[in-house]
Design a protein around this motif. Structure first.
Motif, PDB file in Angstrom:
ATOM      1  N   GLU A 146      37.691  44.658  30.421  1.00 29.84           N
ATOM      2  CA  GLU A 146      36.880  43.834  31.315  1.00 29.84           C
ATOM      3  C   GLU A 146      36.110  42.758  30.575  1.00 29.84           C
ATOM      4  OE1 GLU A 146      34.174  45.277  34.264  1.00 29.84           O
ATOM      5  OE2 GLU A 146      35.661  46.673  35.015  1.00 29.84           O
ATOM      6  N   GLY A 147      35.452  43.149  29.480  1.00 30.58           N
ATOM      7  CA  GLY A 147      34.674  42.187  28.707  1.00 30.58           C
ATOM      8  C   GLY A 147      35.550  41.093  28.155  1.00 30.58           C
ATOM      9  N   GLU A 148      36.746  41.486  27.659  1.00 29.49           N
ATOM     10  CA  GLU A 148      37.670  40.529  27.085  1.00 29.49           C
ATOM     11  C   GLU A 148      38.132  39.541  28.148  1.00 29.49           C
ATOM     12  OE1 GLU A 148      41.479  40.977  24.203  1.00 29.49           O
ATOM     13  OE2 GLU A 148      40.499  42.824  24.854  1.00 29.49           O
ATOM     14  N   GLU A 149      38.430  40.076  29.306  1.00 25.94           N
ATOM     15  CA  GLU A 149      38.929  39.246  30.398  1.00 25.94           C
ATOM     16  C   GLU A 149      37.905  38.194  30.808  1.00 25.94           C
ATOM     17  OE1 GLU A 149      39.121  40.141  35.053  1.00 25.94           O
ATOM     18  OE2 GLU A 149      40.505  41.366  33.876  1.00 25.94           O
ATOM     19  N   SER A 150      36.652  38.620  30.945  1.00 30.61           N
ATOM     20  CA  SER A 150      35.636  37.694  31.415  1.00 30.61           C
ATOM     21  C   SER A 150      35.356  36.607  30.386  1.00 30.61           C
ATOM     22  CB  SER A 150      34.348  38.446  31.758  1.00 30.61           C
ATOM     23  OG  SER A 150      33.806  39.035  30.607  1.00 30.61           O
ATOM     24  N   GLU A 151      35.552  36.925  29.100  1.00 28.55           N
ATOM     25  CA  GLU A 151      35.312  35.921  28.073  1.00 28.55           C
ATOM     26  C   GLU A 151      36.446  34.912  28.011  1.00 28.55           C
ATOM     27  OE1 GLU A 151      34.551  37.747  24.327  1.00 28.55           O
ATOM     28  OE2 GLU A 151      32.879  38.930  25.077  1.00 28.55           O
ATOM     29  N   SER A 152      37.694  35.355  28.266  1.00 30.41           N
ATOM     30  CA  SER A 152      38.844  34.489  28.086  1.00 30.41           C
ATOM     31  C   SER A 152      39.128  33.641  29.314  1.00 30.41           C
ATOM     32  CB  SER A 152      40.081  35.329  27.749  1.00 30.41           C
ATOM     33  OG  SER A 152      40.358  36.220  28.817  1.00 30.41           O
ATOM     34  N   ASN A 153      38.607  34.023  30.464  1.00 31.47           N
ATOM     35  CA  ASN A 153      38.920  33.294  31.678  1.00 31.47           C
ATOM     36  C   ASN A 153      37.779  33.445  32.685  1.00 31.47           C
ATOM     37  OD1 ASN A 153      40.449  31.672  33.311  1.00 31.47           O
ATOM     38  ND2 ASN A 153      41.847  33.265  34.002  1.00 31.47           N
ATOM     39  N   SER A 154      37.694  32.506  33.617  1.00 33.20           N
ATOM     40  CA  SER A 154      36.716  32.596  34.694  1.00 33.20           C
ATOM     41  C   SER A 154      37.093  31.596  35.766  1.00 33.20           C
ATOM     42  CB  SER A 154      35.293  32.310  34.178  1.00 33.20           C
ATOM     43  OG  SER A 154      35.164  30.954  33.802  1.00 33.20           O
ATOM     44  N   VAL A 155      36.556  31.799  36.962  1.00 36.97           N
ATOM     45  CA  VAL A 155      36.720  30.818  38.031  1.00 36.97           C
ATOM     46  C   VAL A 155      35.723  29.694  37.781  1.00 36.97           C
ATOM     47  CG1 VAL A 155      36.533  30.392  40.504  1.00 36.97           C
ATOM     48  CG2 VAL A 155      37.495  32.562  39.687  1.00 36.97           C
ATOM     49  N   GLU A 156      36.227  28.463  37.706  1.00 35.01           N
ATOM     50  CA  GLU A 156      35.361  27.322  37.426  1.00 35.01           C
ATOM     51  C   GLU A 156      35.081  26.464  38.651  1.00 35.01           C
ATOM     52  OE1 GLU A 156      33.856  26.544  34.329  1.00 35.01           O
ATOM     53  OE2 GLU A 156      34.464  28.621  34.073  1.00 35.01           O
ATOM     54  N   SER A 157      36.013  26.448  39.608  1.00 36.54           N
ATOM     55  CA  SER A 157      35.857  25.587  40.769  1.00 36.54           C
ATOM     56  C   SER A 157      36.752  26.089  41.886  1.00 36.54           C
ATOM     57  CB  SER A 157      36.227  24.142  40.406  1.00 36.54           C
ATOM     58  OG  SER A 157      35.969  23.258  41.472  1.00 36.54           O
ATOM     59  N   LEU A 158      36.379  25.812  43.127  1.00 36.70           N
ATOM     60  CA  LEU A 158      37.205  26.251  44.254  1.00 36.70           C
ATOM     61  C   LEU A 158      36.879  25.431  45.488  1.00 36.70           C
ATOM     62  CD1 LEU A 158      34.690  27.930  45.481  1.00 36.70           C
ATOM     63  CD2 LEU A 158      35.731  29.905  44.395  1.00 36.70           C
ATOM     64  N   GLY A 159      37.750  25.521  46.498  1.00 42.22           N
ATOM     65  CA  GLY A 159      37.518  24.772  47.726  1.00 42.22           C
ATOM     66  C   GLY A 159      38.608  25.025  48.746  1.00 42.22           C
ATOM     67  N   PHE A 160      38.329  24.631  49.984  1.00 48.11           N
ATOM     68  CA  PHE A 160      39.251  24.814  51.099  1.00 48.11           C
ATOM     69  C   PHE A 160      39.936  23.494  51.464  1.00 48.11           C
ATOM     70  CE2 PHE A 160      35.952  28.005  51.663  1.00 48.11           C
ATOM     71  CZ  PHE A 160      36.567  29.100  52.229  1.00 48.11           C
ATOM     72  N   CYS A 161      41.190  23.586  51.859  1.00 49.23           N
ATOM     73  CA  CYS A 161      41.913  22.450  52.426  1.00 49.23           C
ATOM     74  C   CYS A 161      41.412  22.227  53.850  1.00 49.23           C
ATOM     75  CB  CYS A 161      43.414  22.742  52.416  1.00 49.23           C
ATOM     76  SG  CYS A 161      44.436  21.473  53.184  1.00 49.23           S
ATOM     77  N   SER A 162      41.345  20.968  54.289  1.00 52.29           N
ATOM     78  CA  SER A 162      40.806  20.667  55.625  1.00 52.29           C
ATOM     79  C   SER A 162      41.876  20.635  56.704  1.00 52.29           C
ATOM     80  CB  SER A 162      40.062  19.331  55.599  1.00 52.29           C
ATOM     81  OG  SER A 162      40.951  18.276  55.294  1.00 52.29           O
ATOM     82  N   VAL A 163      43.151  20.666  56.341  1.00 54.45           N
ATOM     83  CA  VAL A 163      44.211  20.528  57.351  1.00 54.45           C
ATOM     84  C   VAL A 163      45.182  21.704  57.394  1.00 54.45           C
ATOM     85  CG1 VAL A 163      44.128  18.015  57.388  1.00 54.45           C
ATOM     86  CG2 VAL A 163      45.611  19.167  55.734  1.00 54.45           C
ATOM     87  N   MET A 164      45.120  22.591  56.425  1.00 54.49           N
ATOM     88  CA  MET A 164      45.992  23.761  56.384  1.00 54.49           C
ATOM     89  C   MET A 164      45.176  24.967  55.936  1.00 54.49           C
ATOM     90  SD  MET A 164      49.419  22.199  54.578  1.00 54.49           S
ATOM     91  CE  MET A 164      50.372  23.706  54.808  1.00 54.49           C
ATOM     92  N   PRO A 165      45.606  26.181  56.286  1.00 53.24           N
ATOM     93  CA  PRO A 165      44.858  27.378  55.855  1.00 53.24           C
ATOM     94  C   PRO A 165      45.116  27.701  54.391  1.00 53.24           C
ATOM     95  CG  PRO A 165      46.775  28.037  57.113  1.00 53.24           C
ATOM     96  CD  PRO A 165      46.744  26.530  57.170  1.00 53.24           C
ATOM     97  N   LEU A 166      44.641  26.815  53.527  1.00 51.28           N
ATOM     98  CA  LEU A 166      44.850  26.954  52.089  1.00 51.28           C
ATOM     99  C   LEU A 166      43.514  26.881  51.362  1.00 51.28           C
ATOM    100  CD1 LEU A 166      47.853  24.482  51.576  1.00 51.28           C
ATOM    101  CD2 LEU A 166      47.974  26.976  51.866  1.00 51.28           C
ATOM    102  N   ALA A 167      43.433  27.595  50.250  1.00 52.68           N
ATOM    103  CA  ALA A 167      42.286  27.491  49.353  1.00 52.68           C
ATOM    104  C   ALA A 167      42.809  27.284  47.942  1.00 52.68           C
ATOM    105  CB  ALA A 167      41.417  28.741  49.415  1.00 52.68           C
ATOM    106  N   ALA A 168      42.066  26.516  47.156  1.00 51.04           N
ATOM    107  CA  ALA A 168      42.434  26.277  45.757  1.00 51.04           C
ATOM    108  C   ALA A 168      41.369  26.876  44.866  1.00 51.04           C
ATOM    109  CB  ALA A 168      42.565  24.781  45.493  1.00 51.04           C
ATOM    110  N   VAL A 169      41.822  27.503  43.784  1.00 52.12           N
ATOM    111  CA  VAL A 169      40.913  28.082  42.796  1.00 52.12           C
ATOM    112  C   VAL A 169      41.336  27.582  41.419  1.00 52.12           C
ATOM    113  CG1 VAL A 169      39.951  30.187  41.806  1.00 52.12           C
ATOM    114  CG2 VAL A 169      40.579  30.126  44.233  1.00 52.12           C
ATOM    115  N   GLY A 170      40.391  27.021  40.673  1.00 52.11           N
ATOM    116  CA  GLY A 170      40.665  26.527  39.329  1.00 52.11           C
ATOM    117  C   GLY A 170      40.034  27.435  38.292  1.00 52.11           C
ATOM    118  N   TYR A 171      40.821  27.771  37.265  1.00 49.85           N
ATOM    119  CA  TYR A 171      40.388  28.731  36.250  1.00 49.85           C
ATOM    120  C   TYR A 171      40.229  28.060  34.893  1.00 49.85           C
ATOM    121  CZ  TYR A 171      41.827  32.243  39.701  1.00 49.85           C
ATOM    122  OH  TYR A 171      41.952  33.000  40.838  1.00 49.85           O
ATOM    123  N   LEU A 172      39.409  28.682  34.065  1.00 48.15           N
ATOM    124  CA  LEU A 172      39.142  28.169  32.720  1.00 48.15           C
ATOM    125  C   LEU A 172      40.395  28.174  31.843  1.00 48.15           C
ATOM    126  CD1 LEU A 172      36.962  27.119  30.775  1.00 48.15           C
ATOM    127  CD2 LEU A 172      36.473  29.489  30.162  1.00 48.15           C
TER     128      LEU A 172
END
Length: 435
Positions: free
Chosen positions: A312-338
Motif C-alpha cells: 500500500e505504501g509503495e503504491e501511494s508513493e509511485s502513483n496517485s490521482v492528480e485530476s479528474l472530471g466529467f464529460c458534459s455530453v456522454m456518461p463518461l469520466a476521465a481520471v488522470g494519474y501521476l
C-alpha cells in the motif's frame, strides 16, 4: 489550480519534483437532483460579520510581458518547435496557476513562485496590471463569476482581491497556509481551504465571513457545487464533507471505508451537481451521490490492480490521482494519474473504456464543453487532446521547455493557456480538423 490543482500549499515552497498537481472540471447528468433556483443574495445575507484588517494597495503596470519567439530552453530534452501564439514572460520563476476571465475569455491571471501575480491580455500578452503585495509563492488565482474581480492567494495564506476595471485592490485577508481557493459561481463570494482544516467563505469586498471547521488536518481541495448552495471539501485524512453554505453545517461526511485511504488531491462535480468525483493519493477515484452522500462507484487504475505484490505504501508513493472530471455530453469520466495514465470510465456500466498513456505524469485534465474531447497537460511540457469515444490522440501542442504546472481552456475551446516551470505562460490556438 485541478489542482485541478489546484495544489496544496505549505510553509515553504516545495521543490518542483515533489509538487502534486490537481485539477477539476465540470460534467454530465446521471442522477436526478431536486431543482430549485439558487439565491446568492440570500446566501450572502446569511453570513455573519467579522472584523479583520484590510490592506489597500494599488499597483499599476505598464510593461508588456510578451514575446512571440521561443527562447532558450531550460530543459534541453524539451527543446523543439513552439506551437504557441503568445508567450507571457514577465514571471521570473515557475508559474503555478492560471485562470481566464469567465465573461469574455480575453484576460488571464497568472501566479508564480516569484511571489507575483499578473493580469494580462490573451490576444497579445499585454500586461494590464500586477497584483502586488504577496510575500510568498502565488498558488491560486481566479476571476469572479462576472469577471469584475480577480483574487490571488499565496502559500502563506494572504488573499487579495482586485477590481479589474480600476486595477485597485479592494480587499485582503490573512488566513492560514492556503491549500485551495475558488469563487462562488453566481455571487461575489470567495471560498478557500487552509492547512488548519478550515474552509473560509467571504463576501467581497465587505468581508462578511463564515468558517466551516473540518478535521484537524488540511482541507486539501474543494469545489462549490453548481447550485451555489453546497460545497464539497476533501481533507488530508481521507474524509470528504459536503457542506451547506447557508446553514454552515456538513450535510454528509464520508470517512473510513467510505472515504479515501490517503489525502484527497482533487474533486469535481457534474453539471447539475448530483454527482461528485473525488481523487486521492490512494489511487482511487470515488463516485459519490451528492443527494445521499453515498459512494456509488469506485475506480482504480488497472496498472495498480495488476500488481498484487505492490504494498500500500509503495503504491501511494509511485502513483496517485492528480485530476479528474466529467464529460458534459456522454456518461463518461476521465481520471488522470501521476504515472501518466489517462483513464476514461463509462459511468453507466462503471467500467474502463479507454486507457491513454502519457510518457510522464499528468498534471491536470479538462473536458471541452459540449464534446467528448478531453485535454491533458503533463510533466513533459505537452498539451494533448484525446477523443474519449475512441481513446485516440487527436493532436498535441508543444512549446514549453519544462513541465506544465497548470492550464485553462476558453469556453469555445479555441484557446489553451498554460503555465510552466520554464517561467512562461503560453497561449495556444486550438485547431481541430474534426470540428
Amino acid at each position: 489550480m485541478e489542482s485541478e490543482s489546484e495544489s496544496g500549499a505549505a510553509a515553504d515552497t516545495p521543490p518542483l519534483e515533489t509538487l502534486s498537481f490537481h485539477g477539476d472540471e465540470e460534467i454530465i447528468e446521471v442522477v436526478e437532483l431536486d431543482p430549485g433556483p439558487p439565491d446568492p443574495d440570500d446566501l450572502a445575507q446569511e453570513m455573519e460579520d467579522v472584523d479583520f484588517e484590510e490592506e489597500e494597495e494599488e499597483e499599476e503596470g505598464n510593461e508588456e510581458g510578451w514575446v512571440l519567439e521561443p527562447q532558450e530552453g531550460v530543459v534541453s530534452s524539451m527543446e523543439g518547435p513552439d506551437d504557441s501564439e503568445v508567450t507571457f514572460a514577465l514571471h521570473s520563476a515557475s508559474v503555478f496557476c492560471v485562470s481566464l476571465d469567465p465573461k469574455t475569455n480575453t484576460l488571464a491571471v497568472t501566479g508564480g513562485e516569484d511571489d507575483k501575480a499578473f493580469v494580462w491580455r490573451l490576444s497579445d500578452g499585454e500586461l494590464l496590471f500586477e497584483c502586488a503585495g504577496h510575500k510568498d509563492s502565488v498558488t491560486c488565482a481566479g476571476f469572479s463569476h462576472d469577471s469584475t474581480l480577480v483574487a490571488t492567494g499565496d502559500m502563506s495564506g494572504l488573499l487579495k482581491v482586485w477590481q479589474v476595471d480600476t486595477k485597485e485592490e479592494v480587499w485582503s485577508f490573512e488566513a492560514g497556509d492556503l491549500e485551495w481557493m475558488e469563487w462562488h459561481p453566481r455571487a461575489p463570494v470567495l471560498l478557500a481551504g487552509t492547512a488548519d482544516g478550515n474552509t473560509w467563505m467571504w463576501k467581497v469586498p465587505n468581508g462578511d465571513c463564515k468558517t466551516f471547521q473540518g478535521p484537524n488536518c488540511p482541507a486539501t481541495c474543494g469545489r462549490v457545487l453548481p447550485d451555489g448552495k453546497r460545497a464539497v471539501v476533501g481533507y488530508e485524512d481521507g474524509t470528504i464533507r459536503i457542506w451547506d453554505l447557508k446553514q454552515g453545517n456538513p450535510i454528509h461526511v464520508l470517512k473510513g471505508t467510505e472515504g479515501h485511504q490517503g489525502p484527497l488531491t482533487c474533486v469535481a462535480a457534474n453539471q447539475d451537481g448530483s454527482l461528485i468525483l473525488t481523487g486521492s493519493v490512494d489511487c482511487q477515484a470515488k463516485l459519490v451521490s451528492a443527494t445521499t452522500g453515498k459512494v456509488v462507484g469506485v475506480f482504480r487504475p488497472e496498472t495498480v490492480a495488476s500488481q498484487p505484490n505492490l504494498g500500500e505504501g509503495e503504491e501511494s508513493e509511485s502513483n496517485s490521482v492528480e485530476s479528474l472530471g466529467f464529460c458534459s455530453v456522454m456518461p463518461l469520466a476521465a481520471v488522470g494519474y501521476l504515472d501518466g495514465t489517462l483513464a476514461i470510465y463509462d459511468l453507466s456500466t462503471q467500467t474502463l473504456r479507454h486507457q491513454c498513456q502519457h510518457q510522464s505524469g499528468i498534471v491536470q485534465l479538462l473536458w471541452e464543453a459540449g464534446t467528448a474531447v478531453v485535454y491533458t497537460c503533463s510533466l513533459d511540457g505537452v498539451v494533448r487532446l484525446w477523443d474519449a469515444r475512441t481513446g485516440r490522440l487527436l493532436t498535441d501542442y508543444r512549446g514549453h521547455t519544462a513541465e506544465i504546472l497548470d492550464f485553462a481552456l476558453s469556453k469555445d475551446a479555441s484557446l489553451v493557456v498554460t503555465t510552466s516551470g520554464d517561467h512562461k505562460a503560453k497561449v495556444f490556438c486550438v485547431q481541430r480538423p474534426d470540428r
